[in-house]
Design a protein around this motif. Structure first.
Motif, PDB file in Angstrom:
ATOM      1  N   LEU A  95       0.374  10.369   1.864  1.00  0.00           N
ATOM      2  CA  LEU A  95       0.810   9.494   2.945  1.00  0.00           C
ATOM      3  C   LEU A  95      -0.160   8.317   3.031  1.00  0.00           C
ATOM      4  CD1 LEU A  95       1.591  12.187   5.673  1.00  0.00           C
ATOM      5  CD2 LEU A  95       3.246  10.970   4.222  1.00  0.00           C
ATOM      6  N   PRO A  96       0.284   7.151   3.535  1.00  0.00           N
ATOM      7  CA  PRO A  96      -0.626   5.998   3.635  1.00  0.00           C
ATOM      8  C   PRO A  96      -1.930   6.318   4.372  1.00  0.00           C
ATOM      9  CG  PRO A  96       1.619   5.297   4.023  1.00  0.00           C
ATOM     10  CD  PRO A  96       1.666   6.795   3.915  1.00  0.00           C
ATOM     11  N   ALA A  97      -1.841   7.054   5.479  1.00  0.00           N
ATOM     12  CA  ALA A  97      -3.064   7.408   6.218  1.00  0.00           C
ATOM     13  C   ALA A  97      -3.974   8.296   5.371  1.00  0.00           C
ATOM     14  CB  ALA A  97      -2.702   8.118   7.526  1.00  0.00           C
ATOM     15  N   GLN A  98      -3.371   9.215   4.611  1.00  0.00           N
ATOM     16  CA  GLN A  98      -4.164  10.071   3.735  1.00  0.00           C
ATOM     17  C   GLN A  98      -4.829   9.255   2.635  1.00  0.00           C
ATOM     18  OE1 GLN A  98      -0.982  12.817   2.616  1.00  0.00           O
ATOM     19  NE2 GLN A  98      -2.037  14.472   3.695  1.00  0.00           N
ATOM     20  N   LEU A  99      -4.123   8.263   2.125  1.00  0.00           N
ATOM     21  CA  LEU A  99      -4.683   7.418   1.065  1.00  0.00           C
ATOM     22  C   LEU A  99      -5.907   6.661   1.567  1.00  0.00           C
ATOM     23  CD1 LEU A  99      -4.619   6.176  -1.728  1.00  0.00           C
ATOM     24  CD2 LEU A  99      -2.928   4.515  -0.900  1.00  0.00           C
ATOM     25  N   TRP A 100      -5.809   6.079   2.766  1.00  0.00           N
ATOM     26  CA  TRP A 100      -6.958   5.366   3.323  1.00  0.00           C
ATOM     27  C   TRP A 100      -8.141   6.308   3.547  1.00  0.00           C
ATOM     28  CZ3 TRP A 100      -7.555   0.462   2.890  1.00  0.00           C
ATOM     29  CH2 TRP A 100      -6.456  -0.408   2.934  1.00  0.00           C
ATOM     30  N   ALA A 101      -7.853   7.490   4.064  1.00  0.00           N
ATOM     31  CA  ALA A 101      -8.927   8.471   4.273  1.00  0.00           C
ATOM     32  C   ALA A 101      -9.560   8.873   2.948  1.00  0.00           C
ATOM     33  CB  ALA A 101      -8.372   9.706   4.993  1.00  0.00           C
ATOM     34  N   ALA A 102      -8.737   9.077   1.923  1.00  0.00           N
ATOM     35  CA  ALA A 102      -9.258   9.443   0.609  1.00  0.00           C
ATOM     36  C   ALA A 102     -10.124   8.333   0.027  1.00  0.00           C
ATOM     37  CB  ALA A 102      -8.106   9.770  -0.340  1.00  0.00           C
ATOM     38  N   LEU A 103      -9.716   7.088   0.201  1.00  0.00           N
ATOM     39  CA  LEU A 103     -10.513   5.960  -0.299  1.00  0.00           C
ATOM     40  C   LEU A 103     -11.889   5.913   0.357  1.00  0.00           C
ATOM     41  CD1 LEU A 103      -7.791   3.168  -0.506  1.00  0.00           C
ATOM     42  CD2 LEU A 103      -9.082   4.142  -2.426  1.00  0.00           C
ATOM     43  N   VAL A 104     -11.932   6.188   1.654  1.00  0.00           N
ATOM     44  CA  VAL A 104     -13.227   6.211   2.356  1.00  0.00           C
ATOM     45  C   VAL A 104     -14.116   7.318   1.795  1.00  0.00           C
ATOM     46  CG1 VAL A 104     -14.359   6.637   4.574  1.00  0.00           C
ATOM     47  CG2 VAL A 104     -12.317   5.182   4.472  1.00  0.00           C
ATOM     48  N   VAL A 105     -13.543   8.509   1.621  1.00  0.00           N
ATOM     49  CA  VAL A 105     -14.309   9.633   1.073  1.00  0.00           C
ATOM     50  C   VAL A 105     -14.818   9.298  -0.326  1.00  0.00           C
ATOM     51  CG1 VAL A 105     -14.156  12.029   0.276  1.00  0.00           C
ATOM     52  CG2 VAL A 105     -13.128  11.371   2.456  1.00  0.00           C
ATOM     53  N   VAL A 106     -13.955   8.720  -1.153  1.00  0.00           N
ATOM     54  CA  VAL A 106     -14.327   8.376  -2.529  1.00  0.00           C
ATOM     55  C   VAL A 106     -15.453   7.349  -2.545  1.00  0.00           C
ATOM     56  CG1 VAL A 106     -13.496   7.213  -4.616  1.00  0.00           C
ATOM     57  CG2 VAL A 106     -12.124   8.999  -3.552  1.00  0.00           C
ATOM     58  N   MET A 107     -15.376   6.344  -1.674  1.00  0.00           N
ATOM     59  CA  MET A 107     -16.405   5.306  -1.633  1.00  0.00           C
ATOM     60  C   MET A 107     -17.741   5.850  -1.148  1.00  0.00           C
ATOM     61  SD  MET A 107     -14.333   1.935  -0.248  1.00  0.00           S
ATOM     62  CE  MET A 107     -15.821   0.935  -0.358  1.00  0.00           C
ATOM     63  N   VAL A 108     -17.717   6.668  -0.107  1.00  0.00           N
ATOM     64  CA  VAL A 108     -18.959   7.238   0.414  1.00  0.00           C
ATOM     65  C   VAL A 108     -19.612   8.124  -0.641  1.00  0.00           C
ATOM     66  CG1 VAL A 108     -19.936   8.804   2.126  1.00  0.00           C
ATOM     67  CG2 VAL A 108     -18.245   7.095   2.825  1.00  0.00           C
ATOM     68  N   GLY A 109     -18.815   8.973  -1.282  1.00  0.00           N
ATOM     69  CA  GLY A 109     -19.363   9.832  -2.319  1.00  0.00           C
ATOM     70  C   GLY A 109     -19.942   9.043  -3.478  1.00  0.00           C
ATOM     71  N   GLY A 110     -19.251   7.995  -3.905  1.00  0.00           N
ATOM     72  CA  GLY A 110     -19.762   7.168  -4.991  1.00  0.00           C
ATOM     73  C   GLY A 110     -21.072   6.491  -4.642  1.00  0.00           C
ATOM     74  N   MET A 149       0.825  -1.215   0.000  1.00  0.00           N
ATOM     75  CA  MET A 149       0.000   0.000   0.000  1.00  0.00           C
ATOM     76  C   MET A 149       0.857   1.261   0.000  1.00  0.00           C
ATOM     77  SD  MET A 149      -3.268   0.414  -0.068  1.00  0.00           S
ATOM     78  CE  MET A 149      -4.512   1.691   0.104  1.00  0.00           C
ATOM     79  N   ASN A 150       2.053   1.159   0.595  1.00  0.00           N
ATOM     80  CA  ASN A 150       2.915   2.343   0.658  1.00  0.00           C
ATOM     81  C   ASN A 150       3.342   2.818  -0.725  1.00  0.00           C
ATOM     82  OD1 ASN A 150       2.751   2.351   3.415  1.00  0.00           O
ATOM     83  ND2 ASN A 150       4.739   1.409   3.762  1.00  0.00           N
ATOM     84  N   TRP A 151       3.625   1.870  -1.628  1.00  0.00           N
ATOM     85  CA  TRP A 151       4.078   2.280  -2.959  1.00  0.00           C
ATOM     86  C   TRP A 151       2.949   2.936  -3.731  1.00  0.00           C
ATOM     87  CZ3 TRP A 151       1.962   0.483  -7.501  1.00  0.00           C
ATOM     88  CH2 TRP A 151       1.167  -0.663  -7.435  1.00  0.00           C
ATOM     89  N   ILE A 152       1.701   2.522  -3.474  1.00  0.00           N
ATOM     90  CA  ILE A 152       0.554   3.176  -4.117  1.00  0.00           C
ATOM     91  C   ILE A 152       0.415   4.602  -3.604  1.00  0.00           C
ATOM     92  CG2 ILE A 152      -1.946   3.133  -4.426  1.00  0.00           C
ATOM     93  CD1 ILE A 152      -1.848   0.114  -4.183  1.00  0.00           C
ATOM     94  N   ALA A 153       0.574   4.752  -2.285  1.00  0.00           N
ATOM     95  CA  ALA A 153       0.502   6.083  -1.692  1.00  0.00           C
ATOM     96  C   ALA A 153       1.595   6.986  -2.273  1.00  0.00           C
ATOM     97  CB  ALA A 153       0.633   5.992  -0.178  1.00  0.00           C
ATOM     98  N   ASP A 154       2.803   6.433  -2.432  1.00  0.00           N
ATOM     99  CA  ASP A 154       3.891   7.222  -3.012  1.00  0.00           C
ATOM    100  C   ASP A 154       3.571   7.636  -4.448  1.00  0.00           C
ATOM    101  OD1 ASP A 154       5.339   7.010  -0.679  1.00  0.00           O
ATOM    102  OD2 ASP A 154       6.513   5.275  -1.357  1.00  0.00           O
ATOM    103  N   ALA A 155       2.940   6.737  -5.210  1.00  0.00           N
ATOM    104  CA  ALA A 155       2.648   7.013  -6.622  1.00  0.00           C
ATOM    105  C   ALA A 155       1.668   8.158  -6.793  1.00  0.00           C
ATOM    106  CB  ALA A 155       2.097   5.755  -7.295  1.00  0.00           C
ATOM    107  N   VAL A 156       0.774   8.343  -5.814  1.00  0.00           N
ATOM    108  CA  VAL A 156      -0.224   9.415  -5.915  1.00  0.00           C
ATOM    109  C   VAL A 156       0.088  10.560  -4.962  1.00  0.00           C
ATOM    110  CG1 VAL A 156      -2.063   7.922  -6.751  1.00  0.00           C
ATOM    111  CG2 VAL A 156      -1.744   8.208  -4.279  1.00  0.00           C
ATOM    112  N   ALA A 157       1.325  10.584  -4.443  1.00  0.00           N
ATOM    113  CA  ALA A 157       1.814  11.679  -3.598  1.00  0.00           C
ATOM    114  C   ALA A 157       0.948  11.899  -2.366  1.00  0.00           C
ATOM    115  CB  ALA A 157       1.926  12.973  -4.404  1.00  0.00           C
TER     116      ALA A 157
END
Length: 262
Positions: A11-26, A1-9
């Protein structure tokens, strides 16, 4: 998961939070046809600057609307939709100018205020006795265009337009999906011309859009299974909570400039 977070600039915690926001909005987009951009824009603005959030939100809206439109095409109120689209398109470039010119924190506060106002008005049952005429419809479209270009929350004026009119929830939902497709596809082009769609934006979109589509499908399935009143209450509570969180975040970040908080 860390390399995915690095690819989209992120932090891992930010990536998880963003995924939750994206899923709820969808999910909200799939069920109600509205509210997604407010959730995406408000939630992601806690993690990223507005000029990085706006292109992503527009891409999410385009992808999810294309996904939903074949299912609700016949319910769209094309008469009102045509005028709303034309006036929104005309006002969107002025909103994009604001996005490129206004500092980030005032943009965040304005976004939070717009979300709160829209949510409270709908919550309080704001309703019209008849469908608005040409002038009022054009004014709604112009307001939506300014919000669309500057904050990626084209929804509030149009949500009030459809869900406070006697057209009905199913017609409003379908018309909003078609409206978002028409406005946000043009808005994405404008942003690209302004240089606001970067390689980093495209990498984030490639990661998050499949999540958006899965969540949108789940929300659409729930449309016929959950009562409108109950789900609308949940959506409005979430929007108000996100808007309040964003406003508090901006105020806390600038506490040294506020009397008694420095």
């Amino acid at each position: 998961m860390n390399w995915i977070a690095d690819a989209v600039a992120l932090l891992p915690a930010q990536l998880w939070a963003a995924l939750v926001v994206v899923m709820v909005g969808g999910f909200v987009k799939g069920f109600a046809g509205f509210g997604a951009s407010m959730i995406w824009a408000t939630g992601l603005a806690l993690l990223l600057p507005p000029r990085e959030v706006v292109p992503l939100v527009l891409m999410f809206e385009v992808a999810s609307s294309i996904h939903l439109l074949p299912k609700i095409w016949r319910a769209v109120d094309w008469r009102s939709l045509r005028l709303l689209l034309v006036t929104t398109w005309a006002a969107t470039p002025f909103g994009i100018y604001l996005l490129a010119s206004v500092p980030a924190d005032p943009m965040r506060l304005a976004l939070a205020a717009a979300v709160l106002i829209a949510a409270v008005l709908i919550w309080r049952g704001f309703a019209l006795k008849s469908v608005p005429g040409t002038a009022a419809t054009a004014a709604v479209g112009a307001s939506a265009g300014l919000l669309n270009g500057s904050m990626a929350i084209v929804g509030p004026p149009v949500i009030l337009f459809y869900f406070s009119s006697p057209l009905g929830f199913s017609v409003g939902r379908a018309s909003l999906v078609a409206f978002f497709l028409g406005t946000d596809s043009v808005g994405t082009v404008f942003l690209a011309l302004q240089g606001l769609v970067t390689g980093e934006t495209l990498r984030r979109a490639a990661l998050f859009i499949p999540v958006v589509l899965v969540a949108t499908s789940l929300g659409n399935r729930g449309f016929l299974k959950v009562s409108e009143a109950r789900f609308r209450l949940v959506v409005l509570c979430l929007l108000i909570a996100l808007a309040a969180s964003l406003a508090l975040h901006v105020l806390w970040s600038n506490r040294s400039m506020l009397p008694g908080l420095g």
